[in-house]
Design a protein around this motif. Structure first.
Motif, PDB file in Angstrom:
ATOM      1  N   UNK A 117     -33.266 -82.423 -34.652  1.00  0.00           N
ATOM      2  CA  UNK A 117     -34.694 -82.240 -35.065  1.00  0.00           C
ATOM      3  C   UNK A 117     -35.598 -83.839 -35.092  1.00  0.00           C
ATOM      4  N   UNK A 118     -34.675 -84.840 -35.676  1.00  0.00           N
ATOM      5  CA  UNK A 118     -35.311 -86.015 -35.532  1.00  0.00           C
ATOM      6  C   UNK A 118     -35.716 -86.525 -33.998  1.00  0.00           C
ATOM      7  N   UNK A 119     -35.063 -86.137 -33.325  1.00  0.00           N
ATOM      8  CA  UNK A 119     -35.407 -86.181 -31.668  1.00  0.00           C
ATOM      9  C   UNK A 119     -36.713 -85.655 -31.124  1.00  0.00           C
ATOM     10  N   UNK A 120     -36.609 -84.489 -31.670  1.00  0.00           N
ATOM     11  CA  UNK A 120     -37.826 -83.439 -31.336  1.00  0.00           C
ATOM     12  C   UNK A 120     -39.138 -84.066 -32.004  1.00  0.00           C
ATOM     13  N   UNK A 121     -38.946 -84.811 -33.323  1.00  0.00           N
ATOM     14  CA  UNK A 121     -39.950 -85.317 -33.951  1.00  0.00           C
ATOM     15  C   UNK A 121     -40.449 -86.683 -33.120  1.00  0.00           C
ATOM     16  N   UNK A 122     -39.562 -87.354 -32.701  1.00  0.00           N
ATOM     17  CA  UNK A 122     -39.636 -88.555 -31.867  1.00  0.00           C
ATOM     18  C   UNK A 122     -40.599 -88.170 -30.826  1.00  0.00           C
ATOM     19  N   UNK A 123     -40.211 -86.855 -30.028  1.00  0.00           N
ATOM     20  CA  UNK A 123     -41.199 -86.565 -29.061  1.00  0.00           C
ATOM     21  C   UNK A 123     -42.670 -86.293 -29.369  1.00  0.00           C
ATOM     22  N   UNK A 124     -42.571 -85.868 -30.703  1.00  0.00           N
ATOM     23  CA  UNK A 124     -44.158 -85.451 -31.151  1.00  0.00           C
ATOM     24  C   UNK A 124     -44.860 -86.775 -31.403  1.00  0.00           C
ATOM     25  N   UNK A 125     -44.032 -87.849 -32.041  1.00  0.00           N
ATOM     26  CA  UNK A 125     -44.776 -89.141 -32.122  1.00  0.00           C
ATOM     27  C   UNK A 125     -45.135 -89.748 -30.708  1.00  0.00           C
ATOM     28  N   UNK A 127     -46.132 -88.183 -28.114  1.00  0.00           N
ATOM     29  CA  UNK A 127     -47.190 -87.366 -27.362  1.00  0.00           C
ATOM     30  C   UNK A 127     -48.217 -87.832 -28.378  1.00  0.00           C
ATOM     31  N   UNK A 128     -48.296 -88.147 -29.604  1.00  0.00           N
ATOM     32  CA  UNK A 128     -49.478 -88.376 -30.488  1.00  0.00           C
ATOM     33  C   UNK A 128     -49.952 -89.722 -30.205  1.00  0.00           C
ATOM     34  N   UNK A 129     -49.104 -90.635 -29.849  1.00  0.00           N
ATOM     35  CA  UNK A 129     -49.334 -91.976 -29.261  1.00  0.00           C
ATOM     36  C   UNK A 129     -50.372 -92.145 -28.231  1.00  0.00           C
ATOM     37  N   UNK A 130     -50.141 -91.033 -27.349  1.00  0.00           N
ATOM     38  CA  UNK A 130     -50.865 -90.734 -25.955  1.00  0.00           C
ATOM     39  C   UNK A 130     -51.833 -89.904 -26.151  1.00  0.00           C
ATOM     40  N   UNK A 131     -52.202 -89.292 -27.282  1.00  0.00           N
ATOM     41  CA  UNK A 131     -53.292 -88.373 -27.584  1.00  0.00           C
ATOM     42  C   UNK A 131     -52.997 -86.862 -26.778  1.00  0.00           C
ATOM     43  N   UNK A 132     -51.737 -86.777 -26.542  1.00  0.00           N
ATOM     44  CA  UNK A 132     -51.282 -85.500 -26.118  1.00  0.00           C
ATOM     45  C   UNK A 132     -50.705 -84.425 -26.871  1.00  0.00           C
ATOM     46  N   UNK A 133     -50.940 -84.598 -28.195  1.00  0.00           N
ATOM     47  CA  UNK A 133     -50.608 -83.349 -29.151  1.00  0.00           C
ATOM     48  C   UNK A 133     -51.653 -82.981 -30.257  1.00  0.00           C
ATOM     49  N   UNK A 134     -52.144 -81.904 -29.407  1.00  0.00           N
ATOM     50  CA  UNK A 134     -53.268 -81.231 -30.422  1.00  0.00           C
ATOM     51  C   UNK A 134     -52.348 -80.101 -31.430  1.00  0.00           C
ATOM     52  N   UNK A 138     -48.160 -79.193 -32.026  1.00  0.00           N
ATOM     53  CA  UNK A 138     -47.504 -79.782 -33.006  1.00  0.00           C
ATOM     54  C   UNK A 138     -46.855 -78.398 -33.761  1.00  0.00           C
ATOM     55  N   UNK A 139     -47.556 -77.371 -33.999  1.00  0.00           N
ATOM     56  CA  UNK A 139     -47.097 -76.158 -34.542  1.00  0.00           C
ATOM     57  C   UNK A 139     -45.940 -75.291 -33.692  1.00  0.00           C
ATOM     58  N   UNK A 140     -46.028 -75.573 -32.367  1.00  0.00           N
ATOM     59  CA  UNK A 140     -45.248 -74.904 -31.461  1.00  0.00           C
ATOM     60  C   UNK A 140     -43.742 -75.671 -31.390  1.00  0.00           C
ATOM     61  N   UNK A 141     -43.976 -76.934 -31.581  1.00  0.00           N
ATOM     62  CA  UNK A 141     -42.862 -77.737 -31.553  1.00  0.00           C
ATOM     63  C   UNK A 141     -41.978 -77.545 -33.120  1.00  0.00           C
ATOM     64  N   UNK A 142     -42.851 -77.594 -34.203  1.00  0.00           N
ATOM     65  CA  UNK A 142     -42.013 -77.076 -35.469  1.00  0.00           C
ATOM     66  C   UNK A 142     -41.640 -75.621 -35.442  1.00  0.00           C
ATOM     67  N   UNK A 143     -42.233 -74.711 -34.659  1.00  0.00           N
ATOM     68  CA  UNK A 143     -41.546 -73.549 -34.573  1.00  0.00           C
ATOM     69  C   UNK A 143     -40.326 -73.557 -33.829  1.00  0.00           C
ATOM     70  N   UNK A 144     -40.417 -74.297 -32.578  1.00  0.00           N
ATOM     71  CA  UNK A 144     -39.144 -74.534 -31.813  1.00  0.00           C
ATOM     72  C   UNK A 144     -38.058 -75.148 -32.753  1.00  0.00           C
ATOM     73  N   UNK A 145     -38.285 -76.043 -33.775  1.00  0.00           N
ATOM     74  CA  UNK A 145     -37.337 -76.654 -34.609  1.00  0.00           C
ATOM     75  C   UNK A 145     -36.797 -75.508 -35.358  1.00  0.00           C
ATOM     76  N   UNK A 146     -37.548 -74.911 -35.858  1.00  0.00           N
ATOM     77  CA  UNK A 146     -37.075 -73.694 -36.991  1.00  0.00           C
ATOM     78  C   UNK A 146     -36.236 -72.550 -36.029  1.00  0.00           C
ATOM     79  N   UNK A 147     -36.639 -72.264 -35.081  1.00  0.00           N
ATOM     80  CA  UNK A 147     -35.727 -71.170 -34.523  1.00  0.00           C
ATOM     81  C   UNK A 147     -34.461 -71.946 -33.693  1.00  0.00           C
TER      82      UNK A 147
END
Length: 173
Positions: A117-125, A127-134, A138-147
Motif C-alpha cells: 500500500x505504501x508503494x501504491x501511495x508513492x504512485x499517487x505522490x 502523479x500529484x507532483x505532475x498534476x496527473x491525479x484528479x 485518488x479515490x480509484x487508487x484508494x478503492x484498489x488498495x482496499x480491494x
C-alpha cells in the motif's frame, strides 16, 4: 542477481505480492522463506521509499505538505505503522479464529500489505507532483488498495465465501 540494487528475493516478493498477495504470504508463513524478502525488511524498505519520495516530490510551500503529519513528525509517522499493525494482526486472528493461523502470521500479512500500500501511495505522490491525479484517480487508487488488502486476507485465510469477504473488509477498515 541484482537489478538497481535490489536482489532477487526483493523483486520476487514485489512481483508475487502484486500478483497474489494472499498466496505469497501463505507460502511465506508455511515455511517458503528463502524465496522472499523478510517482511520487516521489505516493509521498512517500501515505507522508506514512500517517505523519501514524498519528501522529494511534494513542493516545499504546498498546503498538503504543511498539513501532512509525515512532515510535522519529521517523516517518523509512517514507521509507527510497524507497532499499529500488531493489534490489527490480533484483530484478524479474532475475525478468522477458525483458521489455523497465529497472530505472528497475520502480522507478516499486515507487514507485506502495508509495504504494498505504501508503494501504491508513492504512485499517487508521483502523479500529484505532475498534476496527473484528479480526485477521481485518488479515490480509484484508494478503492484498489482496499480491494487488494481484502482480497489478500481472503486468499491468505482461505475463507472465500461472502462472510469471509465481509470479515476481511472489517479487518481492513
Amino acid at each position: 542477481r541484482t537489478v538497481a540494487g535490489l536482489d532477487a528475493p526483493w523483486l520476487r516478493t514485489l512481483r508475487d505480492l502484486a500478483k497474489n498477495a494472499g498466496r505469497t504470504v501463505r507460502a511465506y508463513a508455511d515455511g517458503v522463506r528463502n524465496r522472499y524478502a523478510h517482511p520487516i525488511a521489505y516493509a521498512l524498505g517500501c515505507i522508506t521509499a514512500y517517505v523519501l519520495g514524498k519528501q522529494m516530490l511534494v513542493p516545499a510551500g504546498s498546503l498538503s505538505r504543511m498539513l501532512d503529519p509525515v512532515f510535522w513528525f519529521g517523516a517518523f509517522w509512517p514507521y509507527v505503522s510497524f507497532v499499529l499493525l500488531i493489534p490489527a494482526a490480533a484483530l484478524l486472528r479474532v475475525l478468522f479464529r477458525e483458521v489455523r493461523r497465529t497472530t505472528a502470521e497475520y502480522y507478516v500479512l499486515a507487514l507485506y500489505l502495508a509495504a504494498q500500500v505504501s508503494l501504491m501511495e508513492l504512485v499517487l505522490v508521483v502523479l500529484a507532483r505532475f498534476d496527473l491525479s484528479p480526485d477521481a484517480v485518488v479515490y480509484l487508487v484508494r478503492a484498489i488498495e482496499v480491494l487488494y488488502a481484502t482480497g489478500a486476507i481472503v486468499h491468505f485465510t482461505g475463507e472465500r465465501r461472502w462472510h469471509g469477504w465481509l470479515r476481511a473488509l472489517a479487518g481492513v477498515a
